[in-house]
Design a protein around this motif. Structure first.
Motif, PDB file in Angstrom:
ATOM      1  N   ARG A 322       0.604  -1.375  -0.007  1.00  0.00           N
ATOM      2  CA  ARG A 322      -0.231   0.195  -0.141  1.00  0.00           C
ATOM      3  C   ARG A 322       1.230   1.669   0.330  1.00  0.00           C
ATOM      4  O   ARG A 322      -0.157   2.315   0.249  1.00  0.00           O
ATOM      5  CB  ARG A 322      -1.038  -0.271   1.219  1.00  0.00           C
ATOM      6  CG  ARG A 322      -1.864  -0.901   1.255  1.00  0.00           C
ATOM      7  CD  ARG A 322      -2.261  -1.537   0.612  1.00  0.00           C
ATOM      8  NE  ARG A 322      -4.048  -2.186   0.536  1.00  0.00           N
ATOM      9  CZ  ARG A 322      -4.078  -2.614   1.312  1.00  0.00           C
ATOM     10  NH1 ARG A 322      -5.087  -1.458   2.427  1.00  0.00           N
ATOM     11  NH2 ARG A 322      -5.763  -3.927   1.537  1.00  0.00           N
ATOM     12  N   LEU A 323       1.996   1.541   0.413  1.00  0.00           N
ATOM     13  CA  LEU A 323       2.963   2.564   0.474  1.00  0.00           C
ATOM     14  C   LEU A 323       3.619   2.439  -1.031  1.00  0.00           C
ATOM     15  O   LEU A 323       4.831   1.496  -0.801  1.00  0.00           O
ATOM     16  CB  LEU A 323       4.183   2.378   1.611  1.00  0.00           C
ATOM     17  CG  LEU A 323       3.223   1.569   3.094  1.00  0.00           C
ATOM     18  CD1 LEU A 323       3.838   1.648   4.262  1.00  0.00           C
ATOM     19  CD2 LEU A 323       2.076   2.873   3.237  1.00  0.00           C
ATOM     20  N   TRP A 324       4.663   4.038  -1.211  1.00  0.00           N
ATOM     21  CA  TRP A 324       4.839   3.460  -2.167  1.00  0.00           C
ATOM     22  C   TRP A 324       5.334   5.090  -2.541  1.00  0.00           C
ATOM     23  O   TRP A 324       4.685   5.604  -2.023  1.00  0.00           O
ATOM     24  CB  TRP A 324       4.413   3.483  -3.951  1.00  0.00           C
ATOM     25  CG  TRP A 324       3.602   2.832  -4.053  1.00  0.00           C
ATOM     26  CD1 TRP A 324       2.092   1.841  -3.635  1.00  0.00           C
ATOM     27  CD2 TRP A 324       3.510   0.718  -5.246  1.00  0.00           C
ATOM     28  NE1 TRP A 324       1.496   0.704  -4.231  1.00  0.00           N
ATOM     29  CE2 TRP A 324       2.623   0.283  -5.005  1.00  0.00           C
ATOM     30  CE3 TRP A 324       4.706   0.758  -5.893  1.00  0.00           C
ATOM     31  CZ2 TRP A 324       2.644  -1.154  -5.200  1.00  0.00           C
ATOM     32  CZ3 TRP A 324       4.688  -0.502  -6.144  1.00  0.00           C
ATOM     33  CH2 TRP A 324       3.782  -1.375  -5.811  1.00  0.00           C
ATOM     34  N   PHE A 325       6.854   5.074  -2.454  1.00  0.00           N
ATOM     35  CA  PHE A 325       8.005   5.743  -2.756  1.00  0.00           C
ATOM     36  C   PHE A 325       8.480   6.138  -4.117  1.00  0.00           C
ATOM     37  O   PHE A 325       8.668   5.370  -4.544  1.00  0.00           O
ATOM     38  CB  PHE A 325       8.612   5.761  -1.501  1.00  0.00           C
ATOM     39  CG  PHE A 325       8.674   5.505  -0.019  1.00  0.00           C
ATOM     40  CD1 PHE A 325       9.129   6.231   1.234  1.00  0.00           C
ATOM     41  CD2 PHE A 325       7.809   4.279  -0.243  1.00  0.00           C
ATOM     42  CE1 PHE A 325       8.788   6.533   1.465  1.00  0.00           C
ATOM     43  CE2 PHE A 325       7.762   4.254   1.691  1.00  0.00           C
ATOM     44  CZ  PHE A 325       8.140   5.335   2.596  1.00  0.00           C
ATOM     45  N   VAL A 326       8.630   7.961  -4.299  1.00  0.00           N
ATOM     46  CA  VAL A 326       9.541   8.016  -5.063  1.00  0.00           C
ATOM     47  C   VAL A 326      10.098   9.206  -5.024  1.00  0.00           C
ATOM     48  O   VAL A 326       9.905  10.224  -4.200  1.00  0.00           O
ATOM     49  CB  VAL A 326       8.057   8.841  -6.628  1.00  0.00           C
ATOM     50  CG1 VAL A 326       8.919   9.670  -7.013  1.00  0.00           C
ATOM     51  CG2 VAL A 326       6.974   7.708  -6.525  1.00  0.00           C
TER      52      VAL A 326
END
Length: 539
Positions: A322-326
């Protein structure tokens, strides 16, 4: 020394004892103050009016910062009464965003020392230098090495403004006596060439020490604190990400400490996310969240949200999905070979995507900015979030104001008023086309760290755990009223900050005793312990 023996001009020069013109006739007799003050005896209420009037005469926030700094140096209780009773007005002056400018100008506006400076030249003598501090029962230490001040970078010894400001908030927002508080600067040099070349700079004019030499100096400090101030909580503040994580991992299981940029920011952000569910109608466990930025603040938030999702019944693997980093190079994914250790748990089996590409692919409900780079939530980003959500949640958390990912005005205008917005630094109310008015929330760590610190002190905790920050986040989210939610606000009124801190402290202290993390016996009534600890600003 017995305070009653401090008389005459020495009493007036002592900020913790000085009442200035509020000394009564009897006190002027007792402390030999006649002739050292004007004839008129005024109340503290009158002094407060005078101070506010003089504050408002100042032409800029940095001038107001200097004015308040001077007031604190001469009359402590009047300063803290002013701040605590006018917290909305004072917070942006004594802390973000003005503290950023104050740190940049620290050497140029310096008046007198308010904290303890431990230099790399003090190696082997840290314990002796700590003993120079005038107060012997220190309970809260905020320490920085000045390498990553807010979003401003390496400010070296100028970073002392951060510990000073944070500890002012411990007193104003949680009632902790200022004599329990010690700001500390670890002056290990600076890689900021312009500072080293500034003739007014007050720190070591050398490059930063690094590696084992740096870590051993920090360790000497930490171990000396255990001996000289055994009840003290150490709050690490504004360290560069690799050092922030290394120090937290080294000490968190054995020393009473936490990192506010990692854990305090995480709890503050989680609270906003939890509260936003009361507006959007989404269940927290069903949310998809994206982060712009993958440093200590962003991954700290991710770690705590992951813990909260697991507490809701998800597996850790499901929570990570559920957690996405850019970051500046694109999506954090496994095909990249430039990731830091704290990024690896969030590196997904996914081809590289740009920021906009990632938004359109994953359709996050919540977008959290912790970049330190202003303007990164542009109109395309906001409109992309709106394409996938009726009410997207945008947390633009970078400080100071100039580093905010977007302004409140931009967020509301670009989303036609549909965004749920909060920022790290305050923004004024916004009116958009059609006359709709919005009051943006401020996601400030002041909602979290004073209450957690107070709870740790009240419980005489041996360590600080992530669960304490989860408790703080949930407690804070519950303080947002239905009216505030209806107005799109996801943080409670700052005017209630002392009550909020006391609620968090009570929950944290209760957890300390339930988990057996206390170093002294449990008192009968935690609420009474907390009330008895409150600093009295009235004289």
């Amino acid at each position: 020394m017995n305070e009653e023996l401090i008389i005459g001009i020495d009493r007036l020069k002592n900020p913790s004892l000085n009442k200035s013109t509020a000394f009564t006739s009897e006190e002027r007799d007792k402390y030999k103050l006649h002739g050292l003050l004007p004839t008129a005896i005024t109340t503290q209420d009158t002094q407060l009016k005078r101070v506010l009037a003089n504050l408002h005469r100042q032409e800029s926030n940095i001038a107001r910062y200097i004015f308040l700094n001077s007031l604190q140096s001469r009359n402590e209780r009047l300063f803290f009464r002013l701040v605590s009773e006018n917290i909305k007005e004072m917070l942006p002056i004594i802390y973000t965003p003005t503290v950023g400018e104050a740190c940049q100008e620290f050497a140029h506006i310096y008046q007198q020392q308010k904290g303890l400076t431990l230099s790399a030249t003090n190696r082997g003598q840290i314990k002796e230098v700590l003993q120079n501090w005038p107060h012997k029962d220190v309970r809260i230490i905020v320490v920085t090495d000045g390498e990553r001040i807010l979003g401003l970078g390496d400010l070296g010894a100028n970073g002392m403004g951060i510990p000073i400001g944070k500890l002012s908030l411990y007193t104003a927002c949680a009632g902790i006596h200022p004599e329990y508080c010690m700001p500390v600067m670890l002056d290990v040099g600076t890689n900021n060439v312009s500072l080293r070349e500034d003739p007014l700079y007050l720190g070591l004019t050398q490059k930063r020490i690094q590696g084992d030499e740096y870590l051993s100096l920090v360790d000497e400090f930490v171990q000396a604190v255990q001996e000289i101030f055994p009840k003290a909580l150490i709050q690490f503040e504004d360290f560069l990400t690799p050092n922030a994580y290394a120090l937290l991992e080294k000490y968190r299981k054995s020393i009473l400490c936490f990192n506010d940029d990692i854990q305090g920011t995480a709890a503050m952000a989680l609270s906003g996310v939890l509260a936003s569910c009361g507006i959007t109608g989404h269940a927290f466990k069903d949310l998809r969240l994206m982060f712009l930025g993958a440093g200590s603040a962003a991954t700290g938030i991710g770690d705590l949200i992951k813990l909260a999702l697991v507490a809701e019944g998800l597996t850790e693997s499901e929570a990570v999905q559920r957690l996405w980093f850019v970051d500046e190079n694109g999506l954090i994914c496994k095909e990249r070979d430039d990731l830091m250790p704290h990024n690896l748990p969030y590196a997904h089996e996914q081809p590289m995507l740009s920021f906009i590409g990632a938004i359109n692919h994953f359709k996050p409900h919540v977008l959290i900015g912790a970049t330190g780079v202003g303007g990164t939530f542009n109109s395309k980003v906001v409109k992309a979030m709106c394409k996938h959500n009726e009410h997207p949640v945008l947390l633009s958390l970078s400080n100071p104001t100039s580093r905010s990912e977007c302004t409140a005005q931009q967020a509301y205008e670009w989303s036609d008023g549909n965004v749920i917005f909060a920022s790290g630094s305050p923004f004024p109310p916004v009116t958009i086309e059609g006359g709709r008015r919005f009051i943006p929330g401020q996601g400030n760590n002041v909602y979290i760290f004073p209450g957690v610190g107070l709870g740790a002190l009240a419980g005489d905790a041996s360590i600080i755990t992530d669960e304490m920050f989860l408790i703080a986040a949930k407690t804070l989210a519950k303080q947002v009223s239905k009216t505030e939610l209806l107005n799109g606000t996801i943080y409670p009124d700052l005017d209630n900050i002392l009550d909020i801190s006391l609620l968090i402290a009570e929950q944290v202290a209760t957890y300390v005793f339930e988990q057996g993390l206390n170093r002294s016996p449990q008192p009968g009534d935690i609420k009474k312990v907390l009330q008895d600890m409150m600093y009295n600003t009235i004289y």
